[in-house]
Design an enzyme around this catalytic site. Structure first.
Site, mmCIF file in Angstrom:
data_model
loop_
_atom_site.group_PDB
_atom_site.id
_atom_site.type_symbol
_atom_site.label_atom_id
_atom_site.label_comp_id
_atom_site.label_asym_id
_atom_site.label_seq_id
_atom_site.Cartn_x
_atom_site.Cartn_y
_atom_site.Cartn_z
ATOM 1 N N HIS A 1 -30.070 -8.740 -82.177
ATOM 2 C CA HIS A 1 -30.300 -9.693 -81.085
ATOM 3 C C HIS A 1 -31.349 -10.725 -81.480
ATOM 4 O O HIS A 1 -32.340 -10.391 -82.125
ATOM 5 C CB HIS A 1 -30.768 -8.951 -79.831
ATOM 6 C CG HIS A 1 -29.768 -7.966 -79.317
ATOM 7 N ND1 HIS A 1 -28.779 -8.317 -78.438
ATOM 8 C CD2 HIS A 1 -29.582 -6.660 -79.588
ATOM 9 C CE1 HIS A 1 -28.032 -7.258 -78.172
ATOM 10 N NE2 HIS A 1 -28.494 -6.235 -78.866
ATOM 11 N N ASP B 1 -28.163 -14.059 -73.844
ATOM 12 C CA ASP B 1 -28.686 -12.730 -74.199
ATOM 13 C C ASP B 1 -30.216 -12.709 -74.268
ATOM 14 O O ASP B 1 -30.811 -13.455 -75.032
ATOM 15 C CB ASP B 1 -28.082 -12.365 -75.580
ATOM 16 C CG ASP B 1 -28.570 -11.034 -76.138
ATOM 17 O OD1 ASP B 1 -29.201 -10.253 -75.401
ATOM 18 O OD2 ASP B 1 -28.296 -10.780 -77.328
HETATM 19 ZN ZN LIG Z 1 -24.976 -5.635 -75.852
HETATM 20 ZN ZN LIG Z 2 -23.858 -5.929 -79.096
#
Ligand SMILES: [Zn+2]
Ligand SMILES: [Zn+2]
Length: 558
Positions: free
Chosen positions: A372, A199
């Site tokens: 994130h 990510d």
């Molecule tokens: Zn996502």
């Molecule tokens: Zn997510």
């Protein structure tokens, strides 16, 4: 069966369909021999310019090459950008749909809503559990993010292990006590990982993103000083945020009402499954808000992105059945601003301020924390996993590039591949290369009818031939909300008959009158106005001509 050559090791292909070079729409295919495994099936929300379009998904034509071979779909977590397109891909998957319990609980009603029968194909698996899919062994690894029950994947293939992180940050003090499985990541790194897909959403942020608990301090302050109603707009799926707020409401003795369909829907599922704990007697219905003094309620609302039909934007223009803002009320925006939504959000804030209520946004107070991982978290995962090949995923190109540079620093021996949607990466004993570029594209979904699909540049002739395209053009005075001239209605591809001709004569006038009936705050807000025009024109064509054209309103502010 794909031929590998007699002596070489079996090859694995990785094909990202969406989520690379853009935000959202995450979908990726891993294939080996006769079997393919689909990872996530997400949507992207359309930019405000794409009115008439509800969702954007990857072009699924690419999956047709793998027809009959996609043996399973596995979901990393329950955010829309990972599960929103499950209903659209399920027919192309011949086997089960794997995910954690909470993820599948969010998928199930979506399928039901679209009349898709999952027929026992939703199979819940727990972190550290393994299932076999053809030549793959699929293992889920617990990660932390902004909602419960999120996982990364270890896909054990004949060519080696592929680790796909899904969305993550490293929250060392998760609210539900479910820790990031760093041990397993390290173990995999020790054994040897062929490829890491990770990510990159926050690759351009330094440091650590922080724990979901980090917002508690700022909210404590707000709870102890807010004289009137307290409204907090957040994503309905941000279950940890909801938990923090429910707990504070309990501490400060405010009743909690979930306002907006998404909030009610997700909070119910989360509570039923034990992911959201609401003390008995704490929750009230939004319809009962009027029975309580303003200082004793907390409203958790949808609409943090300024979406015209969601709760907070309606409340802000005093167009909500149960919630009316007053002086002394406090409205908190507890979410990130998705790029493209800045203007719509600012408008909502201005409407709120005009009602005399106070606006609190992230930045002035720490009322939001990202789900994130930032730079140090991304580096940490890279150093644990030490993959042979690294493919940054989830993010715009600059974030992918940033993440790629980090990999160069953290594990210099790793080969970094900057892939784009549609690239076919082949990994084998020899190395990795892009062996093909498939046409990747987007498909726009018009949610007014199930399964209605229009291509990005409106090339989908089938749809347009059936019902056509209607473009209402409205010129409006940005200050007074007055129509500057009668609306124009341009149509393309509508079969012409007598009913239709009569409608076209009257439509501009009918639309003009409908606009004049809407409240001024709605008329001076292009986002809200477009939504109104779209609804009016759609219902006109449906009722008067029995047609369901795609409606793309254009509003010119003069
Ligand atoms: Zn996502
Ligand atoms: Zn997510």
């Amino acid at each position: 069966m794909t031929s590998y050559g007699a002596t070489s090791a079996p090859a694995v292909q990785i094909i990202p369909l969406g989520g690379l070079g853009e935000f959202g729409m995450n979908m990726l295919l891993v294939a080996c021999g006769d079997t393919a495994l689909l990872v996530d099936a997400g949507v992207m929300f359309p930019e405000p310019e794409l009115f008439g379009v509800d969702l954007v998904i990857p072009d699924l034509a690419l999956l047709d090459r793998y027809r009959g071979r996609i043996a399973a779909l596995v979901l990393t977590h329950g955010h829309e950008d990972h599960i929103g397109a499950v209903a659209h891909v399920i027919d192309r998957v011949s086997g089960p749909i794997y995910g954690t319990r909470f993820t599948l609980a969010l998928v199930e009603p979506k399928l039901a809503e679209r009349g898709v029968d999952a027929d026992g194909r939703l199979v819940a698996i727990a972190p550290r559990q393994r299932v076999t899919v053809g030549p793959f062994e699929l293992e889920l690894l617990r990660v932390t993010h902004s909602m419960p029950d999120c996982v990364a994947l270890a896909i054990h293939t004949p060519a080696g292990t592929i680790v796909h992180t899904g969305d993550f940050k490293i929250d060392q003090t998760p609210l539900d006590g479910q820790a990031f499985d760093l041990h397993r990541f390290a173990e995999l790194g020790q054994t040897g990982v062929l490829a890491l897909l990770s990510d990159s959403t926050n690759a351009d942020r330094p440091g650590f993103s922080g724990s979901e608990r980090d917002v508690i301090g700022a909210f404590e302050e707000i709870f102890s000083s807010a004289p009137g109603r307290l409204l907090v707009a957040a994503f309905a799926t941000s279950v940890y945020r909801l938990q923090v707020l429910v707990d504070l409401a309990d501490q400060f003795d405010r009743k909690v009402a979930f306002v907006g369909r998404g909030m009610q829907h997700v909070s119910q599922i989360a509570e039923r499954l034990g992911y959201l704990r609401i003390p008995p007697g704490r929750q009230i219905r939004d319809a009962d808000l009027r029975d309580y003094p303003a200082s004793e309620v907390l409203c958790l609302c949808t609409g943090s992105q300024g979406e015209p039909l969601a709760a907070l934007p309606r409340i802000a223009i005093d167009d909500h059945r149960h919630v009316h803002l007053e002086r002394d009320d406090v409205v908190v925006f507890s979410s990130r601003v998705i790029p493209g939504n800045e203007k719509a959000i600012r408008r909502v804030m201005n409407h709120v301020a005009r009602r005399g209520a106070d606006v609190v946004a992230d930045g002035e107070k720490h009322v939001h924390v990202s789900g994130h991982g930032s730079e140090e978290e991304l580096k940490f995962i890279l150093s644990l996993v030490k993959p042979r090949f690294f493919v940054p995923i989830h993010g715009e190109y600059r974030q992918l590039a940033r993440h790629a540079r980090m990999a160069g620093l953290v594990c210099p021996g790793t080969t970094v591949i900057m892939a784009e949607d549609g690239d076919v990466l082949q990994l084998d004993g020899e190395g990795v290369r892009v062996i093909d570029r498939l046409p990747a594209g987007r498909v726009l979904i018009d949610g007014t009818r199930t399964g209605e699909i229009v291509d990005e540049v409106l090339r989908d002739r089938r749809h347009l031939a059936a019902d056509g395209l209607v473009v209402p053009v409205v010129a409006i005075n940005g200050h007074t909300g007055a129509l500057e001239q009668a609306p124009e209605i341009i149509t393309r591809g509508l079969a012409v008959d007598a009913r239709h001709e009569a409608l076209l004569k009257e439509a501009p006038d009918l639309l003009g009158r409908a606009i004049e009936r809407t409240p001024i705050e709605e008329r001076t807000d292009p986002g809200l106005l477009k939504e109104r025009i779209r609804a009016e024109v759609q219902s006109l064509f449906r009722k008067r001509a029995g047609r369901r054209p795609l409606v793309l309103p254009v509003v010119m502010e003069v």
